[in-house]
Design a protein around this motif. Structure first.
Motif, PDB file in Angstrom:
ATOM      1  N   ARG A 118      -0.464   3.390  -3.630  1.00 14.18           N
ATOM      2  CA  ARG A 118      -2.071   3.239  -2.660  1.00 14.18           C
ATOM      3  C   ARG A 118      -3.134   2.727  -3.645  1.00 14.18           C
ATOM      4  NH1 ARG A 118      -2.849   7.931   1.243  1.00 14.18           N
ATOM      5  NH2 ARG A 118      -1.501   9.243  -0.049  1.00 14.18           N
ATOM      6  N   THR A 146     -10.173   7.542   1.036  1.00 15.08           N
ATOM      7  CA  THR A 146     -10.051   7.147  -0.009  1.00 15.08           C
ATOM      8  C   THR A 146     -11.465   8.198  -0.611  1.00 15.08           C
ATOM      9  OG1 THR A 146     -12.068   5.832   0.629  1.00 15.08           O
ATOM     10  CG2 THR A 146      -9.830   4.869   0.412  1.00 15.08           C
ATOM     11  N   TYR A 198      -2.861  -0.876  -4.496  1.00 19.77           N
ATOM     12  CA  TYR A 198      -3.202  -1.913  -3.937  1.00 19.77           C
ATOM     13  C   TYR A 198      -3.855  -1.892  -3.400  1.00 19.77           C
ATOM     14  CZ  TYR A 198       1.197  -3.208  -5.637  1.00 19.77           C
ATOM     15  OH  TYR A 198       2.368  -3.915  -6.651  1.00 19.77           O
ATOM     16  N   ARG A 199      -4.674  -0.084  -2.879  1.00 19.33           N
ATOM     17  CA  ARG A 199      -5.845  -0.391  -1.493  1.00 19.33           C
ATOM     18  C   ARG A 199      -6.941  -0.393  -1.769  1.00 19.33           C
ATOM     19  NH1 ARG A 199      -5.744   5.600  -1.410  1.00 19.33           N
ATOM     20  NH2 ARG A 199      -7.432   5.692  -3.349  1.00 19.33           N
ATOM     21  N   GLU A 200      -7.419  -0.524  -3.115  1.00 21.53           N
ATOM     22  CA  GLU A 200      -8.821  -1.416  -3.354  1.00 21.53           C
ATOM     23  C   GLU A 200      -8.319  -2.928  -3.049  1.00 21.53           C
ATOM     24  OE1 GLU A 200     -12.033   0.150  -4.061  1.00 21.53           O
ATOM     25  OE2 GLU A 200     -10.783   1.085  -3.200  1.00 21.53           O
ATOM     26  N   CYS A 222       0.778  -0.896  -0.288  1.00 21.28           N
ATOM     27  CA  CYS A 222      -0.235  -0.021  -0.507  1.00 21.28           C
ATOM     28  C   CYS A 222       1.119   1.123   0.074  1.00 21.28           C
ATOM     29  CB  CYS A 222      -1.124   0.415   1.414  1.00 21.28           C
ATOM     30  SG  CYS A 222      -2.619   1.255   0.981  1.00 21.28           S
ATOM     31  N   LEU A 251      -8.452  -3.640   0.390  1.00 25.17           N
ATOM     32  CA  LEU A 251      -9.829  -3.684   1.026  1.00 25.17           C
ATOM     33  C   LEU A 251     -10.510  -5.067   0.685  1.00 25.17           C
ATOM     34  CD1 LEU A 251     -10.248   0.569   0.376  1.00 25.17           C
ATOM     35  CD2 LEU A 251     -10.606  -1.228   2.522  1.00 25.17           C
ATOM     36  N   LEU A 290      -4.314   4.266   5.608  1.00 29.26           N
ATOM     37  CA  LEU A 290      -4.134   4.224   4.013  1.00 29.26           C
ATOM     38  C   LEU A 290      -5.139   3.900   3.300  1.00 29.26           C
ATOM     39  CD1 LEU A 290      -0.272   3.288   3.845  1.00 29.26           C
ATOM     40  CD2 LEU A 290      -1.185   5.826   3.382  1.00 29.26           C
ATOM     41  N   LEU A 291      -5.946   2.926   3.941  1.00 30.06           N
ATOM     42  CA  LEU A 291      -6.763   2.557   3.624  1.00 30.06           C
ATOM     43  C   LEU A 291      -8.147   3.366   3.656  1.00 30.06           C
ATOM     44  CD1 LEU A 291      -6.442  -1.412   4.664  1.00 30.06           C
ATOM     45  CD2 LEU A 291      -6.538  -0.567   2.538  1.00 30.06           C
ATOM     46  N   LEU A 316      -1.493   1.342   8.184  1.00 28.93           N
ATOM     47  CA  LEU A 316      -2.564   0.905   7.066  1.00 28.93           C
ATOM     48  C   LEU A 316      -4.066   0.788   7.023  1.00 28.93           C
ATOM     49  CD1 LEU A 316      -2.647  -1.192   4.282  1.00 28.93           C
ATOM     50  CD2 LEU A 316      -2.089  -2.795   5.765  1.00 28.93           C
TER      51      LEU A 316
END
Length: 386
Positions: free
Chosen positions: A279, A320, A282-284, A275, A287, A316-317, A313
């Protein structure tokens, strides 16, 4: 008190004295026979023909297996290690196998012998054995590298020997024991600070993920596998391979949920590496695999390192677009469910409240820092007048 002590001490009788003397005599006789046997087998190994060497190596293994640690040192002192290492280069496969088994038994639980075996030049022929199509010899060589790499002075020589790519091949094609030994050997080598060349490349990701899928997430094996995956997540190729491997990110998320303290620490470290590197990319993925409940739980249950990684983390997640953010009611339910799992007591509400407060506080800090950054980056013309 003195009377009690006297009663606890068994009385000395002529029979117990005689029994002790007989025991001592038997032990002395066995030690004498063992010294003679060590001398005879060592001489046979050093001066005999090939068949005599094979027989001596086989007998050395048997004696060492039945004896205490001192016997290993006595054989080493008698000079058996160099000829056994020489036999590893022999075209005769029987000679290779018997010498390898003898060296394995001499090195178990004996740091000095491990170092002496590597010093005698065992690593290059062991790497050659890893290349063979003979699965038995190849996996014995893997076990030997695992054992020898446990000694810190040996790690640099083995790490720079070119053994690692062949150990990675065994992760895919070896027996169950061979795979376990290969992972442990690679984990031993990954801690070598002197080696400037990376031990692993992205080819190791897929077999490691597949092994992690199959094993218990709280096992020692999972701890080593996730440690290697965390190392691989530091490179671009490793991150791509984790994403491209079927179930790669999901397996790391499951390890965060079900792993031991150490494996969860490594798994969240790998997810965080992904992430932090990108971000938007990789974030999606993270999640979509349902990572948030496990990460929230980790902020309460994990090691200090895991807690901090999980918090970073989560930030970061959560960064959005507004429409994709979790609704407060959903977040509260997740936190409450986690609090039940963590406490299973009347402290559930307090834990849930503390988790939410921590998340809110960190969100405010992030927003404040972001606002300060935007304010500082404005040009004088952009700053509104009072």
């Amino acid at each position: 008190m003195g009377h009690d002590q006297e009663e606890d001490t068994p009385p000395t009788t002529p029979m117990t004295v005689a029994s002790s003397v007989i025991k001592d005599q038997e032990e002395q006789a066995w030690n004498h026979r063992k010294r003679t046997l060590v001398a005879e087998l060592s001489e046979k190994l050093i001066t005999g023909d090939l068949q005599a060497k094979i027989e001596a190596a086989r007998d050395i293994r048997k004696v060492v297996r039945r004896s205490c640690g001192k016997t290993r040192l006595k054989f080493a002192a008698a000079g058996v290690i160099p000829p056994l290492v020489s036999m590893l280069r022999c075209p005769n496969l029987d000679a290779r196998q018997t010498s390898l088994l003898a060296l394995l038994n001499l090195s178990v639980r004996n740091e000095r012998n491990k170092v002496n075996i590597v010093t005698a030049g065992a690593v290059p022929p062991l790497v050659e054995l890893l290349k063979l199509q003979n699965n038995g010899l190849r996996e014995l060589a893997t076990a030997a590298i695992l054992t020898l790499s446990a000694a810190a002075p040996n790690k640099s020589a083995i790490a720079s020997s070119g053994a690692a790519p062949f150990l990675v091949q065994i992760l895919s094609s070896g027996s169950v024991q061979g795979k376990v030994d290969a992972v442990t050997a690679l984990h031993n080598l990954s801690t070598c600070k002197e080696n400037s060349v990376p031990i692993l490349d992205a080819k190791a990701v897929s077999p490691l993920i597949n092994l992690l899928k199959e094993c218990k997430k709280y096992s020692k094996f999972a701890e080593k596998a996730t440690a290697l995956l965390e190392i691989l997540s530091k490179s671009k190729e490793g991150r791509v391979a984790i994403t491209d491997t079927d179930g790669g990110i999901l397996t790391l998320v499951e390890t965060v949920e079900d792993g031991s303290l150490l494996s969860t620490q490594h798994a969240v470290g790998a997810l965080l590496s992904l992430c932090e590197s990108c971000r938007a990319k990789y974030r999606e993925h993270i999640l979509n695999e349902g990572a948030i409940p496990g990460l929230l739980r980790l902020t309460v249950e994990g090691t200090d390192i895991a807690r901090e990684r999980a918090r970073i983390l989560l930030d970061l997640l959560r960064d959005t677009p507004q429409e994709k953010k979790l609704a407060p009611s959903v977040l509260e339910k997740i936190v409450y469910d986690i609090a039940i799992h963590v406490n299973r007591t009347d402290k559930v509400a307090d834990t849930a409240k503390r988790l939410l407060e921590d998340m809110v506080q960190r969100s405010m800090e992030v927003n404040m820092n972001s606002g300060q950054h935007r304010h500082a980056s404005r040009t004088p013309a952009q700053v509104p007048s009072a």
